[in-house]
Design a protein around this motif. Structure first.
Motif, PDB file in Angstrom:
ATOM      1  N   PHE A   1      36.297 -30.800  16.879  1.00  0.00           N
ATOM      2  CA  PHE A   1      37.257 -31.597  17.582  1.00  0.00           C
ATOM      3  C   PHE A   1      38.017 -32.567  16.618  1.00  0.00           C
ATOM      4  O   PHE A   1      37.252 -33.503  15.575  1.00  0.00           O
ATOM      5  CB  PHE A   1      36.445 -32.650  18.643  1.00  0.00           C
ATOM      6  N   VAL A   2      39.237 -32.518  16.614  1.00  0.00           N
ATOM      7  CA  VAL A   2      40.074 -33.411  15.715  1.00  0.00           C
ATOM      8  C   VAL A   2      40.950 -34.319  16.682  1.00  0.00           C
ATOM      9  O   VAL A   2      41.786 -33.913  17.343  1.00  0.00           O
ATOM     10  CB  VAL A   2      40.992 -32.708  14.880  1.00  0.00           C
ATOM     11  N   LYS A   3      40.636 -35.678  16.600  1.00  0.00           N
ATOM     12  CA  LYS A   3      41.465 -36.478  17.293  1.00  0.00           C
ATOM     13  C   LYS A   3      42.828 -36.650  16.946  1.00  0.00           C
ATOM     14  O   LYS A   3      43.281 -36.515  15.789  1.00  0.00           O
ATOM     15  CB  LYS A   3      40.879 -38.036  17.236  1.00  0.00           C
TER      16      LYS A   3
ATOM     17  N   GLY B   1      47.161 -34.661  22.826  1.00  0.00           N
ATOM     18  CA  GLY B   1      47.409 -34.056  21.369  1.00  0.00           C
ATOM     19  C   GLY B   1      45.966 -33.795  20.551  1.00  0.00           C
ATOM     20  O   GLY B   1      46.167 -33.710  19.398  1.00  0.00           O
ATOM     21  N   ASN B   2      45.135 -34.090  21.268  1.00  0.00           N
ATOM     22  CA  ASN B   2      43.839 -33.773  20.389  1.00  0.00           C
ATOM     23  C   ASN B   2      43.376 -32.157  20.256  1.00  0.00           C
ATOM     24  O   ASN B   2      43.869 -31.245  21.222  1.00  0.00           O
ATOM     25  CB  ASN B   2      42.516 -34.206  21.400  1.00  0.00           C
ATOM     26  N   LEU B   3      42.851 -32.082  19.111  1.00  0.00           N
ATOM     27  CA  LEU B   3      42.740 -30.521  18.743  1.00  0.00           C
ATOM     28  C   LEU B   3      41.277 -30.060  19.111  1.00  0.00           C
ATOM     29  O   LEU B   3      40.539 -30.759  18.732  1.00  0.00           O
ATOM     30  CB  LEU B   3      43.095 -30.286  17.281  1.00  0.00           C
ATOM     31  N   TYR B   4      41.067 -28.762  19.601  1.00  0.00           N
ATOM     32  CA  TYR B   4      39.693 -28.435  19.657  1.00  0.00           C
ATOM     33  C   TYR B   4      39.887 -27.076  19.125  1.00  0.00           C
ATOM     34  O   TYR B   4      40.698 -26.140  19.325  1.00  0.00           O
ATOM     35  CB  TYR B   4      39.337 -28.100  21.145  1.00  0.00           C
ATOM     36  N   LEU B   5      38.591 -26.664  18.281  1.00  0.00           N
ATOM     37  CA  LEU B   5      38.482 -25.205  17.765  1.00  0.00           C
ATOM     38  C   LEU B   5      36.882 -24.845  18.182  1.00  0.00           C
ATOM     39  O   LEU B   5      36.109 -25.667  17.630  1.00  0.00           O
ATOM     40  CB  LEU B   5      38.742 -25.030  16.333  1.00  0.00           C
TER      41      LEU B   5
ATOM     42  N   ASP C   1      34.941 -33.666  14.089  1.00  0.00           N
ATOM     43  CA  ASP C   1      33.606 -33.937  14.473  1.00  0.00           C
ATOM     44  C   ASP C   1      33.121 -32.691  15.208  1.00  0.00           C
ATOM     45  O   ASP C   1      33.861 -32.041  15.773  1.00  0.00           O
ATOM     46  CB  ASP C   1      34.062 -34.970  15.697  1.00  0.00           C
ATOM     47  N   ILE C   2      31.998 -32.260  14.914  1.00  0.00           N
ATOM     48  CA  ILE C   2      31.419 -30.949  15.215  1.00  0.00           C
ATOM     49  C   ILE C   2      30.377 -31.353  16.259  1.00  0.00           C
ATOM     50  O   ILE C   2      29.365 -32.195  16.180  1.00  0.00           O
ATOM     51  CB  ILE C   2      30.849 -30.206  14.188  1.00  0.00           C
ATOM     52  N   THR C   3      30.395 -30.432  17.564  1.00  0.00           N
ATOM     53  CA  THR C   3      29.333 -30.477  18.678  1.00  0.00           C
ATOM     54  C   THR C   3      28.655 -29.174  18.451  1.00  0.00           C
ATOM     55  O   THR C   3      29.568 -28.009  18.526  1.00  0.00           O
ATOM     56  CB  THR C   3      30.021 -30.736  19.866  1.00  0.00           C
ATOM     57  N   LYS C   4      27.439 -29.068  18.348  1.00  0.00           N
ATOM     58  CA  LYS C   4      26.761 -27.891  18.233  1.00  0.00           C
ATOM     59  C   LYS C   4      26.356 -27.290  19.454  1.00  0.00           C
ATOM     60  O   LYS C   4      25.607 -28.100  20.346  1.00  0.00           O
ATOM     61  CB  LYS C   4      25.372 -27.793  17.233  1.00  0.00           C
TER      62      LYS C   4
ATOM     63  N   ASN D   1      60.070 -32.387  22.902  1.00  0.00           N
ATOM     64  CA  ASN D   1      61.368 -32.167  22.024  1.00  0.00           C
ATOM     65  C   ASN D   1      61.143 -31.674  20.730  1.00  0.00           C
ATOM     66  O   ASN D   1      62.109 -31.610  19.860  1.00  0.00           O
ATOM     67  CB  ASN D   1      61.822 -33.749  21.733  1.00  0.00           C
ATOM     68  N   LEU D   2      60.007 -30.953  20.558  1.00  0.00           N
ATOM     69  CA  LEU D   2      59.617 -30.247  19.293  1.00  0.00           C
ATOM     70  C   LEU D   2      59.744 -31.220  18.135  1.00  0.00           C
ATOM     71  O   LEU D   2      60.086 -31.018  16.978  1.00  0.00           O
ATOM     72  CB  LEU D   2      60.538 -29.151  19.058  1.00  0.00           C
ATOM     73  N   THR D   3      59.457 -32.630  18.296  1.00  0.00           N
ATOM     74  CA  THR D   3      59.035 -33.488  17.307  1.00  0.00           C
ATOM     75  C   THR D   3      57.869 -33.446  16.942  1.00  0.00           C
ATOM     76  O   THR D   3      56.659 -33.519  17.750  1.00  0.00           O
ATOM     77  CB  THR D   3      59.497 -34.834  18.035  1.00  0.00           C
ATOM     78  N   LYS D   4      57.261 -33.605  15.418  1.00  0.00           N
ATOM     79  CA  LYS D   4      56.160 -33.154  15.205  1.00  0.00           C
ATOM     80  C   LYS D   4      55.211 -34.462  15.451  1.00  0.00           C
ATOM     81  O   LYS D   4      55.611 -35.590  15.009  1.00  0.00           O
ATOM     82  CB  LYS D   4      56.153 -33.167  13.548  1.00  0.00           C
ATOM     83  N   THR D   5      54.048 -34.492  16.033  1.00  0.00           N
ATOM     84  CA  THR D   5      53.192 -35.437  16.218  1.00  0.00           C
ATOM     85  C   THR D   5      51.936 -35.542  15.098  1.00  0.00           C
ATOM     86  O   THR D   5      51.560 -36.646  14.985  1.00  0.00           O
ATOM     87  CB  THR D   5      52.696 -35.437  17.802  1.00  0.00           C
ATOM     88  N   SER D   6      51.872 -34.404  14.708  1.00  0.00           N
ATOM     89  CA  SER D   6      50.450 -34.310  13.931  1.00  0.00           C
ATOM     90  C   SER D   6      50.749 -32.832  13.268  1.00  0.00           C
ATOM     91  O   SER D   6      50.921 -31.842  13.623  1.00  0.00           O
ATOM     92  CB  SER D   6      49.037 -34.572  14.563  1.00  0.00           C
TER      93      SER D   6
END
Length: 533
Positions: A255-257, A222-226, A264-267, A193-198
């Motif tokens: 990783f951002v929960k 809604g978890n973020l990965y880069l 959190d970083i995984t190498k 609904n385009l409501t901001k979750t984070s």
């Protein structure tokens, strides 16, 4: 008499060439012409038995509707000066069965970059109400410079279920020297609904010179990965000298929960593997899939030795990584004798022949976690004449496709011959990919001589803007069986020729059909529907 016979033979040859038999696997229907609307930005969508186009030119936005069964033009709505002056189109997306037009506008008085949206009623082909601001950002954000404007300031990513959206931006660095500058990346997440979750602005743990961001992702929770390359020096560039046996960087997954700002970083140690491109894709299962191309060094950027894949769990952990080399036999298919000989000499010397200039273009992950990767030879050559003027030649050549199954094994690997050349950028070159009826389709304009090309012959050149045959390559997902067919001759579509063909205008309308729009001269467009029989 001999001269007459020669002319007759040439005429017959030309006639047989122009009347090349089209494939029985495809048929097409052409709409009645309708008035053209010249626009720099064009978007195409299909739903049920309808299609919608949204075309933007300066301060005008035109929404057109079509019936996809016939096909036929049905209606249009033109909006003039509805949006702010100098607004920039960011994207048009379908989110949870609703369509949204996103655009940005710089607020000079308050020095803010603003992102707006306006809903589109697909059935009516009209905007719903007025625009709403989604969020704003204090200060400038980076993007792609296009003349007097900056585009692509807000890349969008949809979750697999199309119910969560991630919008990314990069703050313009305050420190110009990137050896001392730390990127600040904004990651804004919204629900259906385009409501901001984070919403987080994350300061990267390494300087710009030490990082090269490869991909971002938002999962259904809604978890973020880069995913990023982290360089071991300040070069910010892959080193691929002959003496280099290991890459001068490693990979890291940030990783951002959901609901937090902690990274959190995984190498991931790639060591002797030089990573060309990696993308992260969601699956319906409890993991993500990452896939792309790599080389073993000793080559230029975008030269590839093979394909790779690994899985990512819902806490950012990496596992089940696999690598598959591209065999010499495949590299030598559809190449000149000179290139084949050169590749074989490299192998004899202990060097590796590579798939040159290969760029990842598509990655398809099915519900089981099987991965299909598709790349294309894509490069530009700059020329400078005697007067010092520089001009460019653009090349879109062979396509590479491969499938890694859910267990990491290689199911199939294919090379599709193609040799497109032009001088106006991408224009009508490259290909359109879509998946339908358990097949992978690659649609592009080609030289008719390449339809039944032998594996030991290099493809004939197709020059952009010079007609060509619309070609479809179908690859069966199960066993990789490849079939190729001509759909139509661009110079002989009913009683006219097609102009300004672009693969960006090709879009899927059902499991058995796709459509594309083309210009037919006299200030008229047509919509062409192709049935996959």
């Amino acid at each position: 008499m001999k001269k007459i016979l020669l002319v007759f033979c040439i005429a017959v040859s030309m006639l047989s060439y122009s009347q090349k038999k089209l494939s029985a696997d495809y048929s097409y229907k052409v709409s009645q012409p309708y008035k053209v609307f010249d626009a720099a930005n064009k978007f195409y969508f299909a739903k049920d038995n309808q299609a919608m186009t949204v075309k933007i030119h300066k301060d005008e936005v035109l929404i057109q509707k079509f019936n996809t069964d016939k096909p036929s033009f049905t209606k249009e709505e033109l909006y003039e000066k509805k949006f702010p002056k100098n607004f920039v189109v960011e994207d048009i997306l379908e989110i949870n069965n609703k369509f949204y037009f996103f655009y940005s506008s710089w607020d000079d008085d308050n020095e803010k970059e603003q992102l707006f949206y306006n809903e589109i009623d697909f059935e009516k082909g009209e905007f719903v109400g007025s625009s709403k601001m989604l969020f704003d950002v204090k200060g400038k954000v980076t993007g792609t410079s296009m003349g007097f404007s900056v585009q692509d300031k807000f890349p969008f990513l949809l979750s697999h279920d199309k119910k969560n959206i991630l919008i990314k931006y990069r703050k313009k660095p305050e420190v110009k020297r990137d050896v001392n500058s730390y990127d600040v990346i904004g990651l804004m997440a919204f629900d259906e609904n385009l409501t901001k979750t984070s919403g987080n602005e994350l300061k990267m743990p390494y300087t710009e010179r030490r990082m090269d961001n490869l991909d971002y992702h938002l999962d259904n929770n809604g978890n973020l990965y880069l995913l990023t390359k982290v360089f071991h020096d300040d070069s910010n560039k892959d080193k691929k000298k002959k003496k280099d046996e290991e890459a001068n960087y490693h990979l890291e997954l940030f990783f951002v929960k959901a609901g937090t700002s902690k990274i959190d970083i995984t190498k991931f140690e790639n060591k002797e593997k030089f990573i060309n491109k990696l993308w992260i894709f969601d699956t319906p299962n409890n993991f993500l899939v990452c896939g792309g191309f790599y080389s073993n060094g000793k080559g230029e950027r975008n030269d590839s030795d093979g394909i790779m894949s690994f899985k990512i769990n819902n806490t950012g952990g990496i596992y089940d990584e696999v690598y598959h080399d591209i065999p010499l036999e495949l590299l030598n298919m559809f190449e000149s004798k000179k290139t084949v000989k050169k590749n074989e000499k490299k192998e004899e010397k202990g060097e590796e022949a590579k798939f040159k200039d290969l760029k990842l273009k598509n990655l398809n992950v099915d519900k089981e976690g099987n991965v299909v990767l598709i790349g294309e030879q894509d490069f530009v050559i700059a020329y400078t004449n005697s007067k010092g003027n520089t001009y460019y030649k653009y090349f879109y050549q062979d396509i590479f496709a491969a499938k890694i199954n859910k267990n990491g094994g290689l199911d199939w690997m294919k090379k599709v011959p193609k040799n497109q050349y032009g001088s106006r950028g991408k224009s009508g070159m490259s290909y359109k990919y879509f998946f339908a009826n358990n097949n992978h389709y690659l649609v592009f304009l080609d030289n008719v001589k390449n339809i039944e090309i032998a594996a030991d012959k290099a493809p004939e050149r197709h020059t952009d803007g010079q007609g060509g045959y619309l070609t479809s390559v179908k690859i069966n997902d199960n066993d990789g069986t490849l079939t190729k067919g001509s759909i139509l001759n661009a110079r002989e579509v009913e009683d006219f020729k097609l102009h300004q063909f672009s693969t960006n205008r090709v879009f899927k309308v059902s499991e058995n059909a796709f459509m594309f729009e083309a210009y037919k001269k006299n200030k008229e467009d047509v919509m062409i529907k192709v049935e996959m029989n």
